[in-house]
Design a protein around this motif. Structure first.
Motif, PDB file in Angstrom:
ATOM      1  N   ARG A 160      -3.333  10.683   0.036  1.00  0.00           N
ATOM      2  CA  ARG A 160      -3.275  10.142   1.396  1.00  0.00           C
ATOM      3  C   ARG A 160      -4.530   9.321   1.701  1.00  0.00           C
ATOM      4  O   ARG A 160      -5.571   9.552   1.081  1.00  0.00           O
ATOM      5  CB  ARG A 160      -3.122  11.279   2.415  1.00  0.00           C
ATOM      6  N   ILE A 161      -4.370   8.381   2.611  1.00  0.00           N
ATOM      7  CA  ILE A 161      -5.529   7.592   3.047  1.00  0.00           C
ATOM      8  C   ILE A 161      -5.698   7.782   4.548  1.00  0.00           C
ATOM      9  O   ILE A 161      -4.738   7.613   5.320  1.00  0.00           O
ATOM     10  CB  ILE A 161      -5.337   6.090   2.707  1.00  0.00           C
ATOM     11  N   PHE A 162      -6.907   8.161   4.936  1.00  0.00           N
ATOM     12  CA  PHE A 162      -7.242   8.346   6.359  1.00  0.00           C
ATOM     13  C   PHE A 162      -7.961   7.098   6.870  1.00  0.00           C
ATOM     14  O   PHE A 162      -8.658   6.434   6.104  1.00  0.00           O
ATOM     15  CB  PHE A 162      -8.205   9.512   6.553  1.00  0.00           C
ATOM     16  N   ILE A 200      -7.093  12.758  -2.678  1.00  0.00           N
ATOM     17  CA  ILE A 200      -6.088  12.970  -3.738  1.00  0.00           C
ATOM     18  C   ILE A 200      -6.264  14.378  -4.313  1.00  0.00           C
ATOM     19  O   ILE A 200      -7.386  14.818  -4.564  1.00  0.00           O
ATOM     20  CB  ILE A 200      -6.181  11.889  -4.844  1.00  0.00           C
ATOM     21  N   GLY A 201      -5.149  15.087  -4.466  1.00  0.00           N
ATOM     22  CA  GLY A 201      -5.185  16.454  -4.992  1.00  0.00           C
ATOM     23  C   GLY A 201      -4.320  16.558  -6.226  1.00  0.00           C
ATOM     24  O   GLY A 201      -3.143  16.185  -6.208  1.00  0.00           O
ATOM     25  N   LEU A 202      -4.920  17.047  -7.323  1.00  0.00           N
ATOM     26  CA  LEU A 202      -4.174  17.219  -8.569  1.00  0.00           C
ATOM     27  C   LEU A 202      -3.970  18.698  -8.855  1.00  0.00           C
ATOM     28  O   LEU A 202      -4.853  19.521  -8.567  1.00  0.00           O
ATOM     29  CB  LEU A 202      -4.916  16.584  -9.752  1.00  0.00           C
ATOM     30  N   LEU A 212       0.832  -1.209   0.000  1.00  0.00           N
ATOM     31  CA  LEU A 212       0.000   0.000   0.000  1.00  0.00           C
ATOM     32  C   LEU A 212       0.870   1.264   0.000  1.00  0.00           C
ATOM     33  O   LEU A 212       0.630   2.198  -0.767  1.00  0.00           O
ATOM     34  CB  LEU A 212      -0.881   0.008   1.251  1.00  0.00           C
ATOM     35  N   THR A 213       1.900   1.245   0.841  1.00  0.00           N
ATOM     36  CA  THR A 213       2.798   2.411   0.922  1.00  0.00           C
ATOM     37  C   THR A 213       3.482   2.629  -0.431  1.00  0.00           C
ATOM     38  O   THR A 213       3.589   3.770  -0.912  1.00  0.00           O
ATOM     39  CB  THR A 213       3.851   2.185   2.029  1.00  0.00           C
ATOM     40  N   ASN A 214       3.934   1.524  -1.047  1.00  0.00           N
ATOM     41  CA  ASN A 214       4.585   1.631  -2.358  1.00  0.00           C
ATOM     42  C   ASN A 214       3.643   2.214  -3.400  1.00  0.00           C
ATOM     43  O   ASN A 214       4.023   3.088  -4.188  1.00  0.00           O
ATOM     44  CB  ASN A 214       5.034   0.243  -2.833  1.00  0.00           C
ATOM     45  N   MET A 215       2.404   1.722  -3.402  1.00  0.00           N
ATOM     46  CA  MET A 215       1.421   2.207  -4.381  1.00  0.00           C
ATOM     47  C   MET A 215       1.162   3.702  -4.189  1.00  0.00           C
ATOM     48  O   MET A 215       1.161   4.471  -5.151  1.00  0.00           O
ATOM     49  CB  MET A 215       0.103   1.427  -4.241  1.00  0.00           C
ATOM     50  N   ASN A 255       3.087   5.897  -2.739  1.00  0.00           N
ATOM     51  CA  ASN A 255       4.286   6.673  -3.085  1.00  0.00           C
ATOM     52  C   ASN A 255       4.432   6.806  -4.601  1.00  0.00           C
ATOM     53  O   ASN A 255       4.784   7.881  -5.095  1.00  0.00           O
ATOM     54  CB  ASN A 255       5.539   5.995  -2.511  1.00  0.00           C
ATOM     55  N   ASN A 256       4.169   5.714  -5.333  1.00  0.00           N
ATOM     56  CA  ASN A 256       4.282   5.779  -6.797  1.00  0.00           C
ATOM     57  C   ASN A 256       3.258   6.729  -7.404  1.00  0.00           C
ATOM     58  O   ASN A 256       3.563   7.461  -8.337  1.00  0.00           O
ATOM     59  CB  ASN A 256       4.096   4.375  -7.410  1.00  0.00           C
ATOM     60  N   ILE A 257       2.045   6.695  -6.848  1.00  0.00           N
ATOM     61  CA  ILE A 257       1.005   7.624  -7.353  1.00  0.00           C
ATOM     62  C   ILE A 257       1.418   9.067  -7.049  1.00  0.00           C
ATOM     63  O   ILE A 257       1.322   9.957  -7.895  1.00  0.00           O
ATOM     64  CB  ILE A 257      -0.371   7.296  -6.724  1.00  0.00           C
ATOM     65  N   GLY A 258       1.919   9.273  -5.841  1.00  0.00           N
ATOM     66  CA  GLY A 258       2.319  10.619  -5.414  1.00  0.00           C
ATOM     67  C   GLY A 258       3.520  11.163  -6.166  1.00  0.00           C
ATOM     68  O   GLY A 258       3.733  12.377  -6.211  1.00  0.00           O
ATOM     69  N   ASP A 259       4.322  10.273  -6.775  1.00  0.00           N
ATOM     70  CA  ASP A 259       5.503  10.719  -7.527  1.00  0.00           C
ATOM     71  C   ASP A 259       5.148  11.364  -8.868  1.00  0.00           C
ATOM     72  O   ASP A 259       5.977  12.042  -9.464  1.00  0.00           O
ATOM     73  CB  ASP A 259       6.430   9.519  -7.813  1.00  0.00           C
ATOM     74  N   GLN A 260       3.924  11.129  -9.333  1.00  0.00           N
ATOM     75  CA  GLN A 260       3.545  11.700 -10.627  1.00  0.00           C
ATOM     76  C   GLN A 260       3.506  13.232 -10.539  1.00  0.00           C
ATOM     77  O   GLN A 260       3.152  13.785  -9.498  1.00  0.00           O
ATOM     78  CB  GLN A 260       2.167  11.178 -11.044  1.00  0.00           C
TER      79      GLN A 260
END
Lengths: 113, 277
Positions: free
Chosen positions: B84-86, B175-177, B67-70, B72-77
């Motif tokens: 973030r997940i609450f 998620i914020g774009l 989950l952390t990897n996923m 982080n990869n999404i956030g790297d874009q």
């Protein structure tokens, strides 16, 4: 750019009494229809040579549009359309009155001279 | 200058057309912006749903590393400003920004208060209510979506960690774009509309002026010169051509002038006629 910080928020009691605001899309359509009919009527009065001045009524209508946008919480993004509509209508209305007065003054001078 | 014929005919047309086109452009811009924003929100909601569905298996297995990897990869874009997940209590469990892990969000903050505004938290929101716009601490305009992670039968029957079946929402994905592309598109649209307005102005004023000059001003000027010449006794001056009404007026004026000249040449006859009448 335009924050309207000086305008107070609408109290919940007032909102409860008045209900939901009309959708902004409908207010926008009403603004376009109003501008079109106001310009058409002013041009018609210009052709008819009418001497009545409708500027004060238009100020009231424009104020009502600002009121609707303010109540819908969309005044910031819709300030300029109403401003442009008001400027156009009042310019044309005042130009009509100015040409009428110029003609009347010239006629009067010819009678006197 | 403002009182001549051309100005009087051109000014009202110019004011009317330009003003109305400007108002229509403002309203059209507002419509297009609203439609594009709704499309962007729908796109972000489907993106958030895709992320929630993609992470479902890792959540069921309680695989925190995956989950952390996923996340982080999404956030790297490049366009993703935050992801973030609450959990149910509002604590950030996974985030692309490690500094905010474990932070508890204020339930009255933007993005939370749409559900937590009332005494009972809402479990379903409209698409536009899930979205919020703000400028983040780096000065970037952000469009963020809050997507709930709903409890499903697989969640409360999973052997690893059990949620009660009556708990509707297990957490939230936020998620914020960046809105940089959206803002650039709107700015391009704005400039195109300004160019369109200027072209309308030039065409309307130019068109009205050209038509007036061709069909009104020029014939009136010819008539003025003709009347001036005839009144000086030049009866052979050519009639103004091109407009039937103007030509007719000129012909009538010429007839009157010729008749008047004949009368002037025979004063006794004219006086007799006057006396008889």
């Amino acid at each position: 750019m335009l924050d309207f910080w000086f305008l107070p928020p609408i109290p919940d009691a007032v909102r409860e009494f008045l209900g939901f605001s009309p959708p902004v899309t409908l207010i926008n359509i009403a603004l376009v229809v109003y501008t079109f009919s106001a310009l058409a009527l002013t041009l018609a009065r210009m052709m008819a040579g009418s001497n009545s001045y409708r500027g004060w009524a238009h100020l009231g209508y424009l104020g009502a549009f600002y009121g609707f946008y303010y109540y819908a919480g969309e005044l910031k993004s819709n300030f300029w359309p109403v401003f442009a509509a008001g400027l156009t209508i009042l310019c044309l209305e005042n130009y009509r009155v100015w040409t009428y007065c110029t003609d009347a003054i010239r006629e009067e001078r010819e009678k006197l001279g | 200058m403002l009182n001549n014929f051309a100005t009087r005919a051109t000014v009202p047309v110019t004011i009317t057309i330009t003003g109305f086109v400007i108002v229509c452009c403002f309203v059209l811009y507002s419509f297009i912006k609203g439609d594009l924003l709704r499309d962007t929100v729908q796109h972000e909601i489907s993106l958030a749903d895709t992320i929630v569905k993609s992470t479902r298996h890792a959540m069921l297995k309680s695989d925190r590393e995956t989950l952390t990897n996923m996340i982080n990869n999404i956030g790297d874009q490049e366009s993703v400003e935050h992801v973030r997940i609450f959990n149910k209590k509002g604590v950030i469990m996974f985030s692309a920004n490690p500094a905010e892990l474990g932070n508890e969000m204020d339930k009255q903050a933007a993005g939370c208060n749409s559900c937590h505004g009332g005494p009972e938290p809402s479990t379903g929101l409209g698409s536009m209510e899930q979205a919020r716009q703000f400028t983040n601490e780096r000065g970037v305009s952000v469009l963020a979506i809050t997507a709930p992670v709903y409890n499903e039968p697989g969640c409360w029957t999973a052997p690893c960690h059990v949620h009660p079946s009556d708990q509707k929402i297990l957490g939230t994905l936020d998620i914020g774009l960046s809105q940089k592309t959206f803002d650039q598109t709107m700015q391009r649209l704005w400039w195109r509309m300004i160019i369109f307005c200027v072209m309308i102005l030039i065409l309307s004023v130019g068109g009205v002026s050209a038509l007036l000059r061709k069909f009104v001003l020029s014939p009136v000027r010819q008539l003025t010169v003709f009347v001036d010449q005839v009144s000086r006794g030049n009866f052979d001056y050519p009639l103004p051509r091109g407009d039937r009404e103007i030509e007719s007026v000129a012909r009538i004026f010429l007839d009157i002038a010729v008749h008047g000249d004949k009368m002037k040449g025979r004063p006794g006859e004219g006086q007799e006629e006057e006396g008889e009448s």
